[in-house]
Scaffold this active site. Structure first.
Site, PDB file in Angstrom:
ATOM      1  CB  CYS A 233      -1.991 -17.063 -13.730  1.00  0.00           C
ATOM      2  SG  CYS A 233      -3.235 -17.617 -12.557  1.00  0.00           S
TER       3      CYS A 233
ATOM      4  CB  CYS B 108      -5.324  -0.686  -7.000  1.00  0.00           C
ATOM      5  SG  CYS B 108      -6.182   0.884  -7.233  1.00  0.00           S
TER       6      CYS B 108
ATOM      7  CG  ASN C 187      -1.792  -1.093   1.467  1.00  0.00           C
ATOM      8  OD1 ASN C 187      -1.963  -1.551   2.596  1.00  0.00           O
ATOM      9  ND2 ASN C 187      -2.369  -1.598   0.404  1.00  0.00           N
TER      10      ASN C 187
END
Lengths: 452, 84
Positions: A408, A244, A126
């Site tokens: 992935c 995000c 963050n």
């Protein structure tokens, strides 16, 4: 002559003493601030609504005048606007990328009461954008951390921590306790919830959003302007919404939008913008025109929320309405039965036994460039169905029955990739994906493998 | 041949793989016709357009309101952004 030089020496000493005294004082203040941070960290408790009404004042104290002097001498602001600000309360929902700058500027500017809603905790990933938190506060509640930063910046601001997930059961009384609401959230469900609660409570909603290099800013439900539902009546399907964490975001982009939100909240509190028509500001960081302002209409008469005959008269279930949860966390998908998939431990065994196979990595190239497992072939999921991609996979297989393993980032995109390769009949061997992807690979198998 | 310009924002920019483009103008392009035209050009815009708003010359346009694209117009496709 001698007298003169000793006089100089004395002056020099006095100057040094004064410098040291000032330095000492600054250090004392720092120690005091750190002590205060410690004691407040322990003392802060989450507040439940309804709150005691904010006590209004008729004049500023001398210490407030000293603090806000630079905006007090602004002809377009002055003591009256500062008093308006001091006597108003703002609720910022979200202490993330948007909230970081917004909360700091509102707190610094002298908002009387600043409520902060967030239920997340501070994480290293963050900090590139959520500059209100810091390294030492990892794991701490974001709402508490943000309130602490405001208190250290400006002890005059009354901060209220709401360390909770806002939903239809608790939102209304909290929103009703404030004058202005700032939407600094990161998910669709909370955006509709805030809109509806602000329409029902008659509060202006300063809404900001940011992703990648783009941002948006609008004031909803204010002076006859539209609400969020007037412009966006239908929530986007959950699978088309990018957060995000998956889409990426340049740290300064939400910072800019958050600053604009703080500005708009200040303008509402001080009645600076009473003549302005409703607008939406679009921010595009890498466009030659960084800011564009779209003129909006009045509220829609037929809007189901703020129209003439609203059909929504109380808060609904927003998670159900939007088909997505009230966080921006990416959920784990289970499209393929677990027994048909490969675990990280299973893939580790395949590597250790040197079993021939092809490892296909279906992340975007930009992510593949950060880190990848040895000898993996990178074809992004969105390109996998292209004939040239299928050809590329076939070419890399050494035998017709060689197994293909797909990886992935989280083990979500790898599942549709399995289905695509199965439909193409690419091999007679196994086509499996690795559960939990590279993230889990780091957690379970190789802690030295980067995680982002 | 008269033209009009389409500006793509946020996820519309990703779907159209362009920030803006110039298109041939013809008469009678209303919101529905514009949507069909854009999806034809960029099939990936299909989902995005279902939840986007249009602005013409920097002014919001209602989807169900009667308006048509004029030569030289600048039409913006603005999807909601929800991140933060």
């Amino acid at each position: 002559m001698k007298d003169n030089s000793s006089h100089h020496a004395a002056e020099e000493l006095l100057r040094k003493v004064a410098l040291l005294e000032a330095e000492n004082e600054a250090l004392q203040r720092q120690v005091q601030a750190l002590r205060q941070e410690q004691s407040q960290q322990a003392a802060v408790k989450s507040s439940a609504a309804p709150l005691h009404p904010l006590e209004k004042v008729a004049r500023l104290t001398n210490s407030e005048i000293a603090r806000y002097g630079r905006q007090l001498i602004l002809p377009d602001f002055g003591i009256h606007a500062q008093l308006d600000l001091r006597n108003s309360s703002v609720l910022v929902v979200g202490a993330g990328g948007l909230g970081a700058s917004c909360i700091l500027y509102l707190g610094g500017a002298g908002v009387g009461r600043l409520g902060i809603v967030d239920h997340d905790t501070v994480d290293t990933s963050n900090l590139h954008r959520q500059v209100i938190h810091n390294e030492a506060r990892q794991g701490m509640s974001k709402a508490h951390s943000a309130a602490l930063s405001v208190r250290l910046l400006n002890p005059h601001c009354n901060t209220v921590v709401h360390d909770l997930v806002l939903d239809s059961s608790n939102a209304q009384p909290i929103i009703d306790s404030y004058d202005i609401v700032v939407d600094a959230t990161d998910n669709v469900a909370t955006r509709y919830l805030l809109n509806d609660a602000c329409v029902l409570g008659g509060k202006p909603l300063v809404s900001g959003s940011a992703l990648r290099l783009d941002g948006q800013l609008t004031i909803y439900n204010y002076r006859g302007g539209p609400c969020y539902r007037c412009l966006f009546p239908t929530p986007p399907p959950a699978e088309t919404v990018t957060n995000c964490s998956d889409g990426g975001v340049l740290g300064v982009v939400p910072g800019i939008v958050g600053c604009l939100q703080a500005l708009e909240a200040i303008k509402i509190a001080t009645k600076m913008n009473t003549q302005d028509p409703p607008t939406m500001t679009l921010f595009s960081a890498n466009s030659t025109t960084m800011f564009r302002t779209i003129k909006l209409r009045k509220r829609k008469a037929e809007c189901i929320m703020c129209g003439d005959a609203p059909t929504i008269t109380r808060l609904i279930d927003y998670v159900k309405f939007c088909g997505s949860s009230a966080t921006d966390k990416t959920p784990d998908l289970f499209l393929i039965p677990l027994q048909e998939r490969l675990t990280c431990e299973g893939y580790k065994k395949i590597l250790e036994t040197h079993t021939p196979h092809l490892l296909l990595d279906v992340r975007e190239k930009v992510q593949f460039d950060i880190c990848s497992l040895p000898s993996s072939l990178n074809i992004p999921l969105k390109d996998l169905e292209l004939p040239e991609s299928i050809e590329q996979v076939k070419k890399r297989l050494n035998a017709k029955d060689e197994p293909v393993y797909i990886v992935c980032r989280r083990g979500n995109d790898s599942q549709p990739a399995v289905r695509i390769l199965q439909e193409q009949g690419i091999t007679t061997g196994d086509i499996k994906d690795i559960v939990g992807g590279l993230n889990l690979w780091t957690d379970k198998i190789d802690p030295s493998f980067p995680k982002y | 041949m008269p033209h009009f310009t389409v500006l793509y924002f946020a996820s519309a920019k990703d779907a159209a793989k362009a920030e803006s483009e110039k298109l041939d103008w013809s008469s009678g392009i209303d919101a529905a016709a514009l949507t069909r035209l854009l999806v034809q050009l960029h099939p990936e815009l299909d989902q995005v357009l279902k939840t986007s708003m249009f602005a013409v010359n920097m002014e919001y346009m209602d989807q169900d309101q009667s308006w048509t694209v004029q030569p030289g117009d600048e039409v913006a496709v603005i999807p909601p952004v929800s991140g933060g």
